[in-house]
Each structure stands twice: as C-alpha cells, then as structure tokens.
Design a protein around this motif. Structure first.
Motif, short mmCIF file in Angstrom:
data_model
loop_
_atom_site.label_atom_id
_atom_site.label_comp_id
_atom_site.label_asym_id
_atom_site.label_seq_id
_atom_site.Cartn_x
_atom_site.Cartn_y
_atom_site.Cartn_z
N GLN A 200 0.83 -1.20 0.00
CA GLN A 200 0.00 0.00 0.00
C GLN A 200 0.87 1.26 0.00
OE1 GLN A 200 -2.71 -0.30 3.30
NE2 GLN A 200 -3.84 -2.02 2.41
N LYS A 201 1.93 1.23 0.83
CA LYS A 201 2.87 2.37 0.86
C LYS A 201 3.54 2.54 -0.50
CE LYS A 201 3.14 3.63 5.37
NZ LYS A 201 3.09 5.01 5.88
N ASN A 203 2.32 1.74 -3.44
CA ASN A 203 1.32 2.33 -4.34
C ASN A 203 1.18 3.82 -4.12
OD1 ASN A 203 0.15 0.74 -6.34
ND2 ASN A 203 -1.10 -0.40 -4.89
N GLN A 204 1.05 4.22 -2.86
CA GLN A 204 0.91 5.64 -2.52
C GLN A 204 2.13 6.42 -2.98
OE1 GLN A 204 0.24 5.66 1.70
NE2 GLN A 204 -1.76 4.63 1.54
N CYS A 205 3.29 5.85 -2.72
CA CYS A 205 4.55 6.51 -3.10
C CYS A 205 4.64 6.70 -4.61
CB CYS A 205 5.72 5.67 -2.58
SG CYS A 205 7.34 6.39 -2.89
N HIS A 207 2.20 6.98 -6.81
CA HIS A 207 1.28 8.04 -7.26
C HIS A 207 1.79 9.43 -6.88
CE1 HIS A 207 -1.64 5.29 -8.79
NE2 HIS A 207 -1.87 4.73 -7.62
N GLN A 208 2.42 9.56 -5.72
CA GLN A 208 2.91 10.86 -5.28
C GLN A 208 4.10 11.35 -6.09
OE1 GLN A 208 3.80 10.25 -1.14
NE2 GLN A 208 1.63 10.11 -0.53
N LYS A 268 9.74 11.23 1.42
CA LYS A 268 9.06 10.30 0.51
C LYS A 268 9.45 8.84 0.73
CE LYS A 268 6.89 13.58 -1.65
NZ LYS A 268 5.43 13.73 -1.43
#
Length: 430
Positions: A200-201, A203-205, A207-208, A268
C-alpha cells in the motif's frame, strides 16, 4: 516459387506472411503493408489482411486436425484460457518423454514452442472436472496414455486429472513448480499485515512521485492479477534503493540544493526503514523459490532433486517454516517419480503460448474466444514450405468457416452489430 493448387499467391508468400504475424507479432494490416512495401519495386500484387487472416486460420486448423503420433510416453501439459463470454478453452500440449531425455534435459533448458505439439484444443461452456476427465479420456484413445500430466492446481483441472488418474493409476500428476512457488509466497505474504501495508505504501509513493523529480526512483507498478508471480519486482526495488548511496541520487537528480533534496528523500522514502528487516526476510523467500524454479526447469525433477536443492540452499534462513514448505513440495512430487527417471517440472511453455495468443486476441474488437484461438497451434509449428503447401491444399476456407460456425456459433461482435445497427430508432427496450 512453389505454388499450392488453386491458390493465387505462392507458398513462400503465405509462409512469409504467417511468420511475420506469428514470429514478429505483426498485426494483419501490418503484414499487408510489409508485403506491399517489399513488393513495391517489382509492382506485383500482394495479399490483403483478410487473406492473411484466412491463411492463419486454415493452417492452424490443419495443425489441430492433423493426426498425432500414438505413443506410450507422452507428457501432457494442460491449462485453460479465458476471454469474454461463458466459453473457456482447454489446451493440451504434448511432448514425448524420449524427446525430453534426449534433447531437453541434456541441454539444461526449458521447453521451446517448437518442442511441443497441440494435442487437443477444446472450446467448452463448462469446465467441470467430469468434463475435463472426459476430454482427457477421448484424447487418450487417439494418442495414447501419458506417463505424466503437468498442470496447476486450478479446481476444475485438478479434479478432472484426479478422476482421470483413477482410471489410469500409473500416470504421474505433477504440480507445476512456478504455480506452486507463487502459491507458497501468496500464503506467506497475503496473510502478512506488514507486507500488505508495504505494498500500500509502495502504491501511494508511486502516485505521489509520478510528476516529480523523484519519478525515476518511484516503485514499480504492481500487477492486478498474478502479483505473487512477480513479488521480486517490489522487493528488489526496495533493497536496491535502501543500499543506493545518497551521492548517486544527488548526481542523477541534478539538484542545486542537496539539503532540500535530502529532506525530500526522507519525506518520501523514510518509511522504507520501518520495513528493512522484513524486506530482508521477503527477499530470502523469493530467492529460495526462484532457485528451486531454475533448478527444476533446467534439470527436471527426480529422486535427487530434494538433496540437490538442500545442498545448494543451506544458508541460515530467518524463518525455518518457509523452507520446510518448499521441501515438502519437492518431497511430495518426487515420491511419485520412478527411480532413475527425470520428469518435467514446469508448465511455463503453455503460459508462454497463451501470452502470444492474447497478444493476437487483444486486437479483436471484443475479447471473445474465436477463430484466432488457432494461433495457439501455429505457435508450435515448424512452418516449412512443404508444411504450408500441404495445409493450404488440405484445408479450404469453407472448412475453416464451417469449423468456426460449429465450435463458436454466432460471435458476440456479430450479435452486437445486429443490436446497434437496427433501423427502427423508435423501438423501445422492454
């Protein structure tokens, strides 16, 4: 130039068109344009894309219907492929044990497309185990009883094979090592809260960072399906990024302010340090599964496989349960194998051929199983001039059309055109 009876174009032209489509992956219109460009200086007529499509179907149907050798040492490689609609396609590839022992195992390599033959290609509305067993029994009467069947543990296929083995108890059923190792990883990682939070981290990373200066070190994209076949992509990324010197990143980012860049990295990617120890454990798991896959794909599986694997992978492991599960898989499989015999351990070849077929089917307006399923047969053929000539002279276009109509009926695209081309615009949907 060799001519096929009743055909306008030479056999070599047909052969070249088929090879461009199958070997190079060119689209039908791409093949048409390639042939036009090659013949432009000679100003000769070249085939259109619909002719190429017809040739693909006819030669594929020839290979499917060609009588296969009756043997007592076949190895069946079985799987199902699915598209839109209710139909599935059961494919059985065959390779002889004699060929494996004389050509494949001594070369320490996996199977290639031309090593196997398509023994059966069945379009099925239902794939219940009883129906799978029926198809295998029908195939056995045509080509002989196999010494081994290799497949994954999909519920329908597994049930069908086990029912079949009740009638033919000497057949060895081998669980494909690639699927087995992916399933072991799935059991460990799908139930791990730490791993689920890690992806999940990631994926978030990702996108950011997509539109930032750090995009070049963002996590790799994750597959929505079969993700446990490719676990190492994320783990390798995390391991390498944690080990990468900050000076290297500073040079690549070409930033004018190292302090600000360093703060961005911490902001990040600082979360990665919370997973450092877990990443090391996950990496060991992946390395161990890949080591077994390489060993069994190159050497096959036999009575010595477990000892060979333990000898090469005797390093201290952080979690003893996982290697024990791998040893249990090997032990279970080798218990069925006769002494002094080496059997096939991987069904990767059928997945590879399915991948090539899906490359063709992805260009269809609707991804329904249709005539292009015959490209599976073409992938395994040695397309010599004599084979192409024989196929063209034995299978007519009307034969292909009749086969398609009998097997598939009216296509989804045809039905869709009827619905959306109605002239009665005032009619209401009831």
């Amino acid at each position: 130039m060799v001519a096929a009876f009743g055909h306008q174009y030479s056999v070599q032209t047909v052969q070249k068109a088929i090879q461009q489509s199958i070997d190079s992956g060119s689209s039908l219109r791409g093949v048409e344009n390639n042939l036009k460009w090659e013949a432009s200086a000679e100003e000769v007529k070249t085939p259109c894309f619909s002719s190429v499509r017809s040739w693909l179907g006819r030669i594929g149907l020839y290979e499917l219907q060609r009588a296969k050798e009756y043997r007592s040492d076949w190895v069946f490689i079985i799987d199902l492929t699915v598209e839109l609609g209710k139909q599935k396609c059961l494919v059985v590839l065959g390779v002889s044990q004699q060929y494996l022992e004389s050509e494949v195992f001594p070369s320490k390599r996996g199977l290639k497309h031309h090593d196997v033959q398509v023994l059966a290609l069945e379009i099925m509305d239902s794939t219940r185990g009883e129906l799978i067993e029926q198809k295998l029994c029908e195939l056995t009467t045509k080509v002989g009883c196999p010494v081994q069947i290799i497949a994954d543990h999909g519920s329908d296929i597994e049930k069908g094979i086990k029912l079949y083995i009740q009638k033919y108890p000497d057949v060895v059923y081998t669980y494909d090592v690639t699927h087995a190792m992916a399933l072991l990883l799935k059991h460990e990682l799908a139930n791990s809260e730490k791993y689920q939070s890690f992806i999940q981290k990631c994926n978030q990373c990702r996108h950011q960072l997509q539109q930032t200066e750090l995009a070049f070190i963002s996590p790799p994209s994750q597959r929505s399906q079969c993700r446990y076949f490719n676990v190492e992509k994320l783990i390798n990324w995390a391991e390498k990024l944690l080990k990468c010197p900050i000076e290297t990143l500073l040079k690549l980012a070409e930033t004018s302010d190292p302090d600000i860049f360093n703060q961005k990295l911490i902001m990040k990617f600082g979360w990665l340090k919370d997973y450092q120890e877990d990443i090391r454990i996950w990496s060991q798991m992946v390395m161990m599964t890949r080591a077994l896959e390489i060993q069994l794909k190159q050497n096959g599986i036999n009575q010595e496989s477990l000892a060979e694997f333990q000898l090469k992978n005797n390093s201290t492991f952080l979690d003893i349960t996982f290697p024990q599960n791998i040893w249990l898989y090997i032990k279970t499989e080798i218990e069925q194998i006769p002494k002094d015999k080496t059997f096939l351990a991987a069904s990767d070849i059928i997945e590879s051929i399915f991948g090539k077929y899906k490359h063709f089917s992805s260009r269809c307006p609707l991804k329904q199983i249709g005539q292009m399923i015959l490209s599976i047969c073409l992938c395994t053929m040695n397309l010599t001039t004599s084979v192409v000539k024989q196929a063209l002279e034995n299978v007519r276009y009307i034969d292909l059309k009749d086969w398609s109509s009998q097997v598939f009926g009216q296509s989804m695209l045809s039905k869709r055109k009827i619905v959306f081309s109605t002239l009665d615009n005032d009619a209401e949907f009831v």
